[in-house]
Design a protein around this motif. Structure first.
Motif, PDB file in Angstrom:
ATOM      1  N   ALA A   1       0.831  -1.211   0.000  1.00 40.33           N
ATOM      2  CA  ALA A   1       0.000   0.000   0.000  1.00 40.33           C
ATOM      3  C   ALA A   1       0.864   1.259   0.000  1.00 40.33           C
ATOM      4  O   ALA A   1       0.516   2.265  -0.611  1.00 40.33           O
ATOM      5  CB  ALA A   1      -0.935  -0.004   1.209  1.00 40.33           C
ATOM      6  N   ALA A   2       2.017   1.188   0.678  1.00 35.92           N
ATOM      7  CA  ALA A   2       2.901   2.363   0.778  1.00 35.92           C
ATOM      8  C   ALA A   2       3.631   2.636  -0.540  1.00 35.92           C
ATOM      9  O   ALA A   2       4.015   3.764  -0.830  1.00 35.92           O
ATOM     10  CB  ALA A   2       3.926   2.152   1.895  1.00 35.92           C
ATOM     11  N   ALA A   3       3.805   1.605  -1.348  1.00 31.43           N
ATOM     12  CA  ALA A   3       4.692   1.702  -2.519  1.00 31.43           C
ATOM     13  C   ALA A   3       4.069   2.462  -3.689  1.00 31.43           C
ATOM     14  O   ALA A   3       2.882   2.333  -3.963  1.00 31.43           O
ATOM     15  CB  ALA A   3       5.073   0.299  -2.985  1.00 31.43           C
ATOM     16  N   ASP A   4       4.900   3.257  -4.366  1.00 35.40           N
ATOM     17  CA  ASP A   4       4.500   3.856  -5.645  1.00 35.40           C
ATOM     18  C   ASP A   4       5.087   3.043  -6.791  1.00 35.40           C
ATOM     19  O   ASP A   4       4.512   2.951  -7.868  1.00 35.40           O
ATOM     20  CB  ASP A   4       4.995   5.306  -5.741  1.00 35.40           C
ATOM     21  N   VAL A   5       6.265   2.474  -6.551  1.00 39.80           N
ATOM     22  CA  VAL A   5       6.909   1.630  -7.551  1.00 39.80           C
ATOM     23  C   VAL A   5       7.644   0.517  -6.791  1.00 39.80           C
ATOM     24  O   VAL A   5       8.101   0.717  -5.666  1.00 39.80           O
ATOM     25  CB  VAL A   5       7.842   2.464  -8.473  1.00 39.80           C
ATOM     26  N   ILE A   6       7.719  -0.676  -7.411  1.00 38.34           N
ATOM     27  CA  ILE A   6       8.271  -1.850  -6.719  1.00 38.34           C
ATOM     28  C   ILE A   6       9.390  -2.465  -7.554  1.00 38.34           C
ATOM     29  O   ILE A   6       9.264  -2.601  -8.773  1.00 38.34           O
ATOM     30  CB  ILE A   6       7.154  -2.902  -6.483  1.00 38.34           C
ATOM     31  N   ILE A   7      10.490  -2.816  -6.876  1.00 39.92           N
ATOM     32  CA  ILE A   7      11.595  -3.532  -7.534  1.00 39.92           C
ATOM     33  C   ILE A   7      11.653  -4.903  -6.875  1.00 39.92           C
ATOM     34  O   ILE A   7      11.753  -4.996  -5.645  1.00 39.92           O
ATOM     35  CB  ILE A   7      12.926  -2.778  -7.345  1.00 39.92           C
ATOM     36  N   SER A   8      11.576  -5.976  -7.676  1.00 36.12           N
ATOM     37  CA  SER A   8      11.409  -7.302  -7.078  1.00 36.12           C
ATOM     38  C   SER A   8      12.074  -8.396  -7.896  1.00 36.12           C
ATOM     39  O   SER A   8      12.282  -8.263  -9.101  1.00 36.12           O
ATOM     40  CB  SER A   8       9.901  -7.602  -6.972  1.00 36.12           C
ATOM     41  N   ARG A   9      12.387  -9.505  -7.218  1.00 27.43           N
ATOM     42  CA  ARG A   9      12.714 -10.755  -7.892  1.00 27.43           C
ATOM     43  C   ARG A   9      11.459 -11.231  -8.631  1.00 27.43           C
ATOM     44  O   ARG A   9      10.366 -10.719  -8.395  1.00 27.43           O
ATOM     45  CB  ARG A   9      13.137 -11.809  -6.867  1.00 27.43           C
ATOM     46  N   ALA A  10      11.596 -12.284  -9.451  1.00 28.02           N
ATOM     47  CA  ALA A  10      10.455 -12.727 -10.263  1.00 28.02           C
ATOM     48  C   ALA A  10      10.087 -14.186  -9.991  1.00 28.02           C
ATOM     49  O   ALA A  10       9.759 -14.928 -10.908  1.00 28.02           O
ATOM     50  CB  ALA A  10      10.747 -12.506 -11.741  1.00 28.02           C
ATOM     51  N   GLY A  11      10.150 -14.588  -8.706  1.00 26.56           N
ATOM     52  CA  GLY A  11       9.638 -15.906  -8.352  1.00 26.56           C
ATOM     53  C   GLY A  11       8.145 -15.949  -8.633  1.00 26.56           C
ATOM     54  O   GLY A  11       7.470 -14.914  -8.625  1.00 26.56           O
ATOM     55  N   ALA A  12       7.615 -17.147  -8.875  1.00 26.07           N
ATOM     56  CA  ALA A  12       6.213 -17.277  -9.284  1.00 26.07           C
ATOM     57  C   ALA A  12       5.248 -16.659  -8.281  1.00 26.07           C
ATOM     58  O   ALA A  12       4.291 -15.978  -8.644  1.00 26.07           O
ATOM     59  CB  ALA A  12       5.877 -18.749  -9.490  1.00 26.07           C
ATOM     60  N   GLY A  13       5.500 -16.888  -6.979  1.00 27.50           N
ATOM     61  CA  GLY A  13       4.614 -16.347  -5.952  1.00 27.50           C
ATOM     62  C   GLY A  13       4.606 -14.833  -5.945  1.00 27.50           C
ATOM     63  O   GLY A  13       3.543 -14.206  -5.890  1.00 27.50           O
TER      64      GLY A  13
END
Length: 362
Positions: free
Chosen positions: A258-270
């Protein structure tokens, strides 16, 4: 007819364990008097996680084939035989009505033995590139529940049902307010927030990137919510400040999203399935160190639908700042990514999978 008995197997990583537990929870909700038994690999995290979720688990002496010739590989045939015999014994004693496999080594012997005992089997494949165990078991399964299109490359078409991946129930439905979320993490309501997710253990390469780019983020007037993982928190907690929040682990994922405007993440299926529900602009940095490079394939499935941005680890130094700036400067791109990623969300995945399992109980 007494109560139903379900045997579930999957593990090695959270990506296989979490869906198995979610499926069991939904089955239990519909059949409160059902009996459940999980089967995992003896030295893997399911032996701890499954009992925490309130289910009994038995461990098999099994592990994956190492990529190079090692003593472990020489033991592999013995482990397989031992696991098959143990699995046959478990199936005989427990007499399940249905066997459910969510991928990972332990599900191989268990579902093979269940199928040869005439027990209907359901597979759940989380990734866009099928795992080796599920590919080997496909011929024996009645139904294969998948999360991506195009899976007939790996499985018989008539067995495939597109259900999506189980996601944490606390993310479906409840929409935490942004104000509450910013307050919870002690963030500034006037600044935009970048959420960094490296998985529960953390991701070294993503952490190195964030460390290098902290000045850049600051220059852009951004604040950072940085989940660096428990293996790295000692190393990075010195960077904790008003505008950089360093966390080993995020307990309230709903608030972080909810706090995020943009997200940087790994790409695991979950993670990918969760982020489709969240519906924010995402930059995926897939882990190159996973079997069959499936994280890159997962991310590509979204990139091809203009629903996310992907950067490979090898491109970060040269391209990160440019790609990130393009995204932050373009309201249009942000809105396109939000719209397209939401279209891919499948919030009722667990229920659909359980519907398929119930059809086999007749």
């Amino acid at each position: 007819m007494g109560s139903y008995r379900f045997i579930l197997s999957g593990g090695g990583t959270g990506g296989h364990i979490y869906p198995a537990v979610a499926i069991a929870n939904e089955l239990k909700k519909r059949h409160p008097d059902a009996k459940f038994l999980f089967v995992g690999a003896k030295d893997k995290m399911e032996m701890e996680k499954v009992p925490q979720a309130g289910y009994e688990i038995k461990g098999l002496w099994i592990s994956g084939i190492q990529r190079k010739l090692t003593l472990k590989n020489l033991m592999f045939p013995f482990k397989v035989i031992s696991s098959l015999l143990e699995a046959r014994k478990i199936v005989k004693q427990f007499k399940p009505h249905v066997a459910i496999g969510t991928g990972g080594f332990a599900s191989g012997p268990l579902l093979r033995m269940a199928a040869s005992a005439g027990i209907p089997c359901v597979l759940q494949e989380q990734n866009s590139f099928a795992g080796i165990t599920n590919k080997l078991l496909a011929g024996k399964a009645e139904k294969i529940c998948v999360a991506y299109d195009g899976m007939e490359r790996f499985f018989p078409k008539e067995k495939i049902v597109k259900t999506g991946n189980p996601v944490r129930m606390d993310l479906v439905g409840q929409k935490s307010g942004k104000e509450e979320a910013l307050g919870f993490f002690g963030l500034d309501a006037k600044k935009k927030t970048v959420l960094i997710l490296g998985g529960s253990l953390g991701a070294r390469r993503i952490n190195q990137l964030v460390q290098k780019e902290l000045k850049f983020f600051e220059g852009q007037g951004l604040q950072v919510l940085w989940q660096c993982g428990k293996l790295y928190v000692e190393e990075y907690k010195t960077y904790d400040s008003d505008s950089v929040k360093v966390l080993a682990f995020v307990n309230r994922m709903d608030l972080a999203y909810a706090a995020a405007d943009v997200i940087i993440s790994r790409a695991g299926a979950g993670s990918v399935s969760e982020l489709c529900l969240v519906g924010k602009p995402v930059i995926f940095i897939p882990s190159p160190n996973v079997a069959e490079d499936h994280q890159t394939q997962n991310a590509n499935a979204l990139v091809s639908k203009e629903a996310a941005i992907m950067l490979r680890e090898s491109e970060l130094d040269a391209e990160f700042e440019q790609k990130f700036t393009e995204l932050m400067d373009s309201k249009e791109l942000q809105s396109q990514l939000r719209t397209n990623i939401k279209k891919l969300a499948m919030p009722k995945a667990t229920e659909h999978i359980v519907d398929e399992i119930e059809k086999l109980l007749k």
